[in-house]
Design a protein around this motif. Structure first.
Motif, mmCIF file in Angstrom:
data_model
loop_
_atom_site.group_PDB
_atom_site.id
_atom_site.type_symbol
_atom_site.label_atom_id
_atom_site.label_comp_id
_atom_site.label_asym_id
_atom_site.label_seq_id
_atom_site.Cartn_x
_atom_site.Cartn_y
_atom_site.Cartn_z
ATOM 1 N N LEU A 197 35.793 43.806 34.108
ATOM 2 C CA LEU A 197 35.080 42.643 33.589
ATOM 3 C C LEU A 197 35.855 41.360 33.852
ATOM 4 O O LEU A 197 35.271 40.329 34.202
ATOM 5 C CB LEU A 197 34.824 42.810 32.090
ATOM 6 N N ASP A 198 37.178 41.426 33.700
ATOM 7 C CA ASP A 198 37.983 40.215 33.894
ATOM 8 C C ASP A 198 38.014 39.767 35.346
ATOM 9 O O ASP A 198 38.288 38.601 35.625
ATOM 10 C CB ASP A 198 39.410 40.449 33.391
ATOM 11 N N ASN A 199 37.744 40.700 36.259
ATOM 12 C CA ASN A 199 37.773 40.345 37.681
ATOM 13 C C ASN A 199 36.393 40.086 38.255
ATOM 14 O O ASN A 199 36.260 39.883 39.462
ATOM 15 C CB ASN A 199 38.479 41.443 38.479
ATOM 16 N N LEU A 200 35.369 40.123 37.410
ATOM 17 C CA LEU A 200 34.039 39.734 37.872
ATOM 18 C C LEU A 200 34.016 38.235 38.158
ATOM 19 O O LEU A 200 34.660 37.451 37.455
ATOM 20 C CB LEU A 200 32.990 40.075 36.814
ATOM 21 N N PRO A 201 33.277 37.826 39.183
ATOM 22 C CA PRO A 201 33.247 36.395 39.509
ATOM 23 C C PRO A 201 32.355 35.575 38.587
ATOM 24 O O PRO A 201 32.250 34.374 38.751
ATOM 25 C CB PRO A 201 32.696 36.384 40.942
ATOM 26 N N THR A 215 33.174 39.640 22.153
ATOM 27 C CA THR A 215 34.058 39.943 23.277
ATOM 28 C C THR A 215 33.511 39.262 24.526
ATOM 29 O O THR A 215 32.302 39.038 24.640
ATOM 30 C CB THR A 215 34.197 41.459 23.508
ATOM 31 N N ALA A 216 34.410 38.933 25.437
ATOM 32 C CA ALA A 216 34.005 38.248 26.673
ATOM 33 C C ALA A 216 35.082 38.478 27.717
ATOM 34 O O ALA A 216 36.226 38.845 27.396
ATOM 35 C CB ALA A 216 33.813 36.752 26.428
ATOM 36 N N ASN A 217 34.734 38.278 28.977
ATOM 37 C CA ASN A 217 35.734 38.443 30.027
ATOM 38 C C ASN A 217 36.459 37.123 30.279
ATOM 39 O O ASN A 217 36.146 36.076 29.700
ATOM 40 C CB ASN A 217 35.093 38.981 31.311
ATOM 41 N N ARG A 218 37.432 37.195 31.156
ATOM 42 C CA ARG A 218 38.299 36.042 31.409
ATOM 43 C C ARG A 218 37.508 34.866 31.976
ATOM 44 O O ARG A 218 37.751 33.712 31.620
ATOM 45 C CB ARG A 218 39.394 36.458 32.390
ATOM 46 N N LYS A 219 36.527 35.166 32.837
ATOM 47 C CA LYS A 219 35.757 34.095 33.465
ATOM 48 C C LYS A 219 34.959 33.309 32.424
ATOM 49 O O LYS A 219 34.714 32.110 32.594
ATOM 50 C CB LYS A 219 34.810 34.702 34.510
ATOM 51 N N TYR A 220 34.553 33.996 31.355
ATOM 52 C CA TYR A 220 33.774 33.321 30.316
ATOM 53 C C TYR A 220 34.554 32.143 29.726
ATOM 54 O O TYR A 220 34.002 31.053 29.550
ATOM 55 C CB TYR A 220 33.408 34.326 29.222
#
Length: 556
Positions: A197-201, A215-220
């Motif tokens: 998830l953190d590496n999704l664009p 919860t959220a990924n880094r891109k968020y």
């Protein structure tokens, strides 16, 4: 003893005898009371022994074994020495040969040396200072145990014993190991999913049933504002709509990223939170569609430009969208079908358009109109490539119709009135047919070659004259190929290639004149060619008297 003497003694001292009787009765009463107390003590001892047996059997029936260090009672002058006791359960658990008579040293032999030394240290602390312990150990047999050392004191504080409990946790240990492995596997998968998830664009997030970001990924967080939300209230409203409708909801938003205004599509998808039917949470996804948005804008501009061009064309054009509803038409379409523009502005569906034309007898006559109408409408879902057909109307007009799939769904219709063209073609074909009949009925053999040098026409007289193969002639051969089929008639010619060259030069020369050929069968064929107005060349041949050019005669 004489009864009279006894009577005299009683009457001589009656008080004494009363005292003796009272003492005797008292003694009897004391003895009876003592007997009653004895019975009670026996009963009490019975119940005490029974309780002791019950408690002992209860301990024996337990899953845990124990080893007890029993101490003498300090409150009484108990001269007994401290003793050891191994429970039956422990003897069975450790498979001890001596049973309950096993010493503690023998018990320790069931453990590995390091574990035995550790248990001895725990036991020394327990017996000397009353320090309790609990730890896990492995038997040589492979079983896994938990040892729990405790000191047992009486209510008055007297020391009773120190007991080490042995609990077999082999089954639980295996389960724990399995659960531990599963936990590690789950943690590994969780970590992999987190990295995924953190590496999704694109930003991805999950909301609780109360629509809070949980919860959220880094891109968020790269896109989130000061309040931790992307797009503010607009996205929260979208999540609320998705949750309430229990259906995915989409929205386009514009954000400034790295100083550039970009377009994003946000999707909120509902799901059952923790499997609870009463709780619906959402998962959000934001995708950068800036390039698609630019393409859509350019497409819209191009479509508008194309529509302007179509509107100015003389060909009747109409566009019916994916719902079979009229979306565009030009003036040529209105004129062709004699339509009411006010009615067209209501955007009728294609079925209504067909009904409108049928009422005014502007559709081809068909025996089963409902079937025709259904087949026409079916094309909207089956046509994948442009298709062309002809419509012959009751008023005598013939229309060329082209239907093609539209980019946004539906169909594009193009109608062209080709009545005059078909009339001219019929007249031309009729004239050509008459000319063909004339040529087929003259005695001269006729060949007509197109401007590309291929055979365009031949008549039956030519077939009869040269015994020609009609299948070969229908393949549009060149004149040289046709001459090769005539070679059998010049079998006495010494140089066929030179003769063939001379014939071709005479027929296709701009200053050609008639000439004759003497065939090997004795027939004389006169040949003549003429250039037609469409640059075709007509060759005429017929049997005639023997007039032979000097140049050719030498070869005959």
């Amino acid at each position: 003893m004489d009864s009279g003497l006894i009577s005299d003694m009683f009457f001589a001292a009656p008080e004494l005898w009363y005292a003796v009787l009272a003492a005797f009765v008292f003694l009897i009463g004391m003895l009876f009371a003592a007997y009653v107390r004895l019975l009670k003590l026996r009963r009490k001892n019975y119940f005490i022994r029974r309780d002791c047996d019950r408690y002992a059997e209860t301990l024996y029936a337990g899953k845990d074994g124990y080893f007890a260090f029993i101490y003498p009672d300090d409150r009484v002058n108990d001269v007994a020495e401290a003793g050891e006791h191994c429970s039956r359960r422990l003897a069975v658990l450790l498979n001890l040969p001596s049973g309950t008579a096993t010493s503690f040293a023998e018990v320790l032999k069931s453990f590995y040396k390091d574990d035995a030394d550790k248990i001895l240290k725990y036991t020394a602390l327990l017996r000397e200072d009353g320090v309790s312990f609990e730890d896990r150990f492995d038997l040589k047999s492979g079983r896994k145990l938990i040892l729990n050392g405790v000191r047992i004191n009486g209510a008055d504080g007297s020391l009773y014993s120190d007991v080490i409990w042995f609990r077999d946790i082999s089954i639980f240990a295996r389960r724990i190991d399995i659960l531990q492995n599963e936990k590690q596997t789950a943690e590994k998968k969780e970590e992999e999913l987190k990295r995924l998830l953190d590496n999704l664009p694109c930003p991805v997030w999950m909301r609780s049933p109360s629509l809070e970001i949980i919860t959220a990924n880094r891109k968020y967080y790269e896109y989130a504002g000061a309040n931790g939300e992307i797009g503010g209230e607009n996205i929260s409203d979208l999540a609320e709509q998705a949750r309430d409708a229990n259906k995915p909801r989409h929205k386009h938003i514009y954000l400034n990223k790295d100083g550039e205004r970009r377009c994003f599509e946000v999707t909120e998808t509902p799901f059952l939170y923790a499997g609870d039917l009463e709780k619906i949470a959402t998962v959000g996804l934001m995708t950068d569609i800036s390039n698609l948005d630019n393409l859509r804008r350019n497409l819209k501009q191009n479509q508008n430009a194309h529509l302007e061009i179509l509107a100015a064309l003389g060909t009747a054009i109409a566009v019916f969208d994916a719902d079979c509803r009229l979306a565009f038409y030009n003036q040529a379409f209105v004129r062709l079908w004699q339509l009411d523009e006010n009615w067209l502005e209501e955007h009728p569906v294609y079925g209504m358009f067909l009904d409108y034309l049928r009422e005014r007898r502007l559709l081809p006559e068909v025996p089963d109109y409902p079937h025709f109408r259904g087949e026409e409408q079916k094309v909207f879902s089956t046509l994948t490539a442009p298709a062309e057909d002809l419509l012959h109307l009751p008023d005598g007009r013939s229309l060329r119709r082209i239907r093609a799939p539209h980019l946004k769904g539906g169909l594009i219709f193009a109608f062209e009135d080709i009545t005059d063209r078909l009339t001219a073609k019929r007249e031309y074909n009729s004239l050509a047919s008459v000319q063909r009949e004339i040529l087929n009925n003259i005695e001269e053999a006729v060949l007509i070659f197109a401007s590309n040098g291929r055979l365009q026409f031949y008549n039956q007289a030519y077939v009869n004259l040269w015994d020609a193969d009609e299948i070969m002639l229908q393949k549009e051969p060149s004149f040289a190929e046709i001459l090769e089929t005539q070679r059998k008639f010049f079998n006495r010619v010494s140089n066929w290639e030179e003769l063939k060259k001379d014939i071709i030069n005479h027929l296709f020369s701009s200053a050609t004149e008639a000439f004759s050929l003497n065939r090997g069968d004795g027939a004389v064929v006169t040949c003549f060619s003429s250039l037609l107005s469409n640059e075709s060349i007509m060759v005429l041949m017929h049997k005639t008297s023997p007039i032979i050019f000097d140049k050719i005669a030498k070869n005959i």
